[in-house]
Every structure is written in structure tokens, then in C-alpha cells.
Scaffold this active site. Structure first.
Site, mmCIF file in Angstrom:
data_model
loop_
_atom_site.group_PDB
_atom_site.id
_atom_site.type_symbol
_atom_site.label_atom_id
_atom_site.label_comp_id
_atom_site.label_asym_id
_atom_site.label_seq_id
_atom_site.Cartn_x
_atom_site.Cartn_y
_atom_site.Cartn_z
ATOM 1 N N PRO A 1 0.807 -1.204 0.000
ATOM 2 C CA PRO A 1 0.000 0.000 0.000
ATOM 3 C C PRO A 1 0.846 1.261 0.000
ATOM 4 C CG PRO A 1 -0.421 -1.353 1.948
ATOM 5 C CD PRO A 1 0.834 -1.825 1.338
ATOM 6 N N GLU A 2 0.406 2.199 -0.807
ATOM 7 C CA GLU A 2 1.009 3.525 -0.821
ATOM 8 C C GLU A 2 0.008 4.478 -0.173
ATOM 9 O OE1 GLU A 2 2.563 4.385 -4.767
ATOM 10 O OE2 GLU A 2 2.601 2.264 -5.245
ATOM 11 N N LYS B 1 2.943 6.392 4.709
ATOM 12 C CA LYS B 1 2.318 5.074 4.604
ATOM 13 C C LYS B 1 2.128 4.423 5.974
ATOM 14 C CE LYS B 1 4.832 4.712 0.258
ATOM 15 N NZ LYS B 1 6.065 4.203 -0.347
ATOM 16 N N ARG C 1 14.070 -1.027 -8.556
ATOM 17 C CA ARG C 1 12.613 -1.125 -8.709
ATOM 18 C C ARG C 1 12.243 -0.973 -10.181
ATOM 19 N NH1 ARG C 1 10.093 0.891 -4.163
ATOM 20 N NH2 ARG C 1 8.590 -0.694 -4.760
#
Length: 271
Positions: free
Chosen positions: A2-3, A54, A261
Site C-alpha cells: 500500500p502507498e 504510509k 525497482r
DNA sequence: AGTATAACCTGTCTGC
DNA sequence: TGCAGACAGGTTATAC
């Protein structure tokens, strides 16, 4: 996983469903994901639910707080009656509000997430929070963003992902914002034109806002408090769309790796 | 000040 | 069917 938009979705649901509820019981199945004395929360009532980037912080009565980081695969699930426990459930909370009983499971496949119990007045001293950068929609205004970008020599995508500069953006929203602004992810931050910086600032707010409006992105693991998927994954323009046509120019989208990433972008629109 | 890499874990998918 | 390898929304420590 989750962001900011995903955590914000869960935060508002926890507030809506559990504020005023009293924590009647805690069942710990895996203690290693907990910091602090979780049993001290027993009998306390949820007052306020906050979010820092977050990180979610649940304030209980008697000056106690519970900080929750979901990292990649953490979930909070409000259990329906008879509902099977989610796989990899580590803690089960039982709340009472009047005659009603509500159970919430914290589960986390990869176990990167954590629960941290501490006095409310110490929350602001958490290293994680102290090192957080500016918060979108709060203290991150255009002037602050301009200042930040001007002083960075690394690629703009890396800057967007740096939580000590901007809180809450993760890999999905960084990729989507850069596409929306038409900026190449590898471009040096301080080489962005004034116009690009302004566009990007607007794009960041835009994608985060849309993410929240659509209840977050469930590309894979994310579920909200009620176990439901978000909808934003249905509106991805670049994330996970390697080889598919750009929605602007139909050029096949590319995937590259930055700072370990995946970055997805359009080699034509973002240059 | 920046990068790159590995580490923390489990699961899923792809290709041979 | 099996197995190796790559990859997954995040953060942190360590080494350059």
C-alpha cells in the site's frame, strides 16, 4: 503494497468502523511482528486514526497508540461472522461497541509489516516519522516541491520514492505521475524545467487524489478493511503495462530498473 | 549526497 | 511435473 491512497483508504475505514470501540481481547499468533507491549491496549478505546505517509497510527484512550505499517503485503481485515481467518494472520483484535462485537485481523504474508505499541506522546519521536518528508495535500506545496527538485541530482523517479523528501508515494504512483506529466523517469531532478516541475507537482496530486477516490490500487495483494479490492488498477496508464501501447501515442511501453525497482514509461511521451 | 545491493519473507509466474 | 529464476505496492543497513 500500500502507498498513500491505500493506507488512507484503510485509515478512513478504521476510523469509520472502529472509532469509539473498546478493545476487549487481543490474540497474538506471531509475536515477532510486534514492538512494545500490545497487551497494554486491552480495555482501551479507539479515539482517532491518523496517517503519516504510509504509516497508520491508531490513538487509543489512556494515552496509548498503535502504529501500523503494512509494508508490501500487510492487511487489516474486518472479519465478518463465520469468516475464515485470512492466511498469515498474526494478530486478531476483538472490539466491543455497545452490544456489537467486531473482530479485526492483521495479516501479512511476507511479514515485513509491523505493529508498534507506544505512548501517544512518543509517536512524533518515532524515527520513522521524524525522518518523513513533506506530506502531499498538507505541507507539500508547489514552492516546497520546486525547492526539493532543484536541490537533487538523482533521477526524478528516485526522488519521488524517497520518503524522507515526500511522504507516501510508492512505485505505482511515481510511475503514473511521471507519465501524466510527460517526464522521463531517468531525468535528473534538477534538470527539470520550471514548467515540468509544475506539471509534475500537479500530476502527483492528481494521481494520489484519483487513487484515493478509487479506493486504492489492487494490482495484486491490496484489500481494504472490508476485504474489497480497490479500482485504481483498472486505470493504470503505465504501471505493469510493458509492451502495451501508450494510451497517448501507442508506442509500446518500456520497463527499466531504477534503484532496484521497476519503472514503466512511454519512451515517446516521456523524454 | 548519491547509488547499488542485499536483506527482511512468502507466493506466483515464466521458461526450460 | 519439476525446478530455477525473476519479480512483487516498502524500508533499512551497509558498502562504495
Amino acid at each position: 503494497m500500500p502507498e498513500l491512497p491505500e493506507v488512507e483508504t484503510i485509515r478512513s475505514q478504521v476510523a469509520a468502523h472502529l472509532a469509539g470501540s473498546k478493545l476487549a481481547a487481543i490474540e497474538v499468533k506471531r509475536a515477532s511482528i510486534i514492538k512494545g507491549e500490545i497487551t497494554s491496549l486491552k480495555g482501551k478505546t479507539i479515539k482517532v486514526v491518523r496517517r503519516y505517509g504510509k504509516l497508520m497510527v491508531v490513538d487509543f484512550s489512556k494515552g496509548l497508540s498503535l502504529a501500523i505499517h503494512l509494508k508490501m503485503t500487510g492487511r487489516l481485515t474486518l472479519l465478518k461472522d463465520e469468516m475464515e481467518l485470512p492466511i498469515h494472520t498474526h494478530v486478531i483484535f476483538t472490539f466491543k461497541q455497545g452490544d456489537e462485537t467486531k473482530r479485526v485481523a492483521f495479516s501479512d504474508t511476507r511479514r515485513f509489516g509491523f505493529l508498534h505499541v507506544l505512548p501517544t506522546h512518543e509517536v512524533g519521536e518515532l524515527k520513522f516519522i521524524r525522518s518523513l518528508g513533506k506530506e502531499p495535500f498538507k505541507d507539500l506545496d508547489l514552492a516546497a516541491f520546486v525547492e526539493m527538485v532543484r536541490g537533487a541530482t538523482r533521477p526524478i523517479k528516485n526522488l519521488l520514492l524517497d520518503q524522507s523528501r515526500i511522504a507516501g508515494i510508492g512505485n505505482i504512483y511515481a510511475c503514473e505521475a511521471l507519465w501524466l506529466a510527460g517526464i522521463k523517469p531517468t531525468k535528473r531532478a534538477d534538470k527539470l524545467t520550471k514548467k515540468e516541475v509544475k506539471l509534475l507537482f500537479g500530476a502527483v496530486e492528481s494521481v494520489l487524489k484519483e487513487g484515493i477516490a478509487r479506493g486504492g490500487a489492487s494490482d495484486n495483494d491490496y484489500r481494504n478493511l472490508l476485504g474489497e479490492k480497490g479500482e485504481y488498477q483498472n486505470f493504470f496508464k503505465v504501471y505493469g503495462r510493458t509492451g502495451k501501447p501508450c494510451l497517448h501515442c501507442e508506442t509500446p511501453l518500456k520497463r527499466i530498473v531504477q534503484a532496484g525497482r521497476s519503472t514503466f514509461y512511454c519512451p515517446t511521451c516521456q523524454s
